[in-house]
Design an enzyme around this catalytic site. Sequence first.
Site, short mmCIF file in Angstrom:
data_model
loop_
_atom_site.label_atom_id
_atom_site.label_comp_id
_atom_site.label_asym_id
_atom_site.label_seq_id
_atom_site.Cartn_x
_atom_site.Cartn_y
_atom_site.Cartn_z
N GLU A 188 7.58 0.97 5.19
CA GLU A 188 7.05 -0.10 6.03
C GLU A 188 7.32 -1.41 5.30
OE1 GLU A 188 2.79 0.09 6.46
OE2 GLU A 188 2.77 -1.32 8.14
N HIS A 244 0.83 -1.22 0.00
CA HIS A 244 0.00 0.00 0.00
C HIS A 244 0.86 1.26 0.00
CE1 HIS A 244 0.47 -0.87 4.40
NE2 HIS A 244 0.60 0.44 4.50
N HIS A 267 3.85 7.03 3.88
CA HIS A 267 4.79 5.92 3.73
C HIS A 267 4.38 4.98 2.61
CE1 HIS A 267 1.91 4.09 6.69
NE2 HIS A 267 2.14 2.98 6.01
CO CO Z 1 1.08 1.17 6.33
#
Ligand code: CO
Length: 137
Positions: free
Chosen positions: A133, A10, A82
């Site tokens: 991440e 994502h 992020h």
């Molecule tokens: Co995330």
Amino acid sequence: MESILGELNHVAIVVPDLDTAARRYRDVFGARVSAPLPLPDHGVTTVFVELSNTKIELLHPLGDASPVAAFLARNPAGGIHHLCYEVDDLGGARDRLVQAGARVLGDGEPKIGAHGKPVLFLHPKDFDGTLIELEQR
Ligand code: CO
């Protein structure tokens, strides 16, 4: 060398108004948009925008100690927060990155992320200003 990066899970965007942002994705783009999901343990409320190859996570601070509150204060109009890449072996990826000089945020141990899978965050200063991440696949 074999890549440890899997799919882009994502892109997370911190937004000043979750309902407005969700409506925009739904009504302007015609995208499939989830209901808001409060995640008190993570200090955020999220809306997921489902794309065929990845997701967009719209994030808004929840509670007093939200990890995205300072970001929104610095970026009142919102902004990309992020990127999340999937990895096959989170512990192995962490060890390789630390060995290469990258800093893992927090105590360096994986935490259970927003999708119920272990995640780690890497320091944005080590990756061209981008918070990364890593999520166990
Ligand atoms: Co995330």
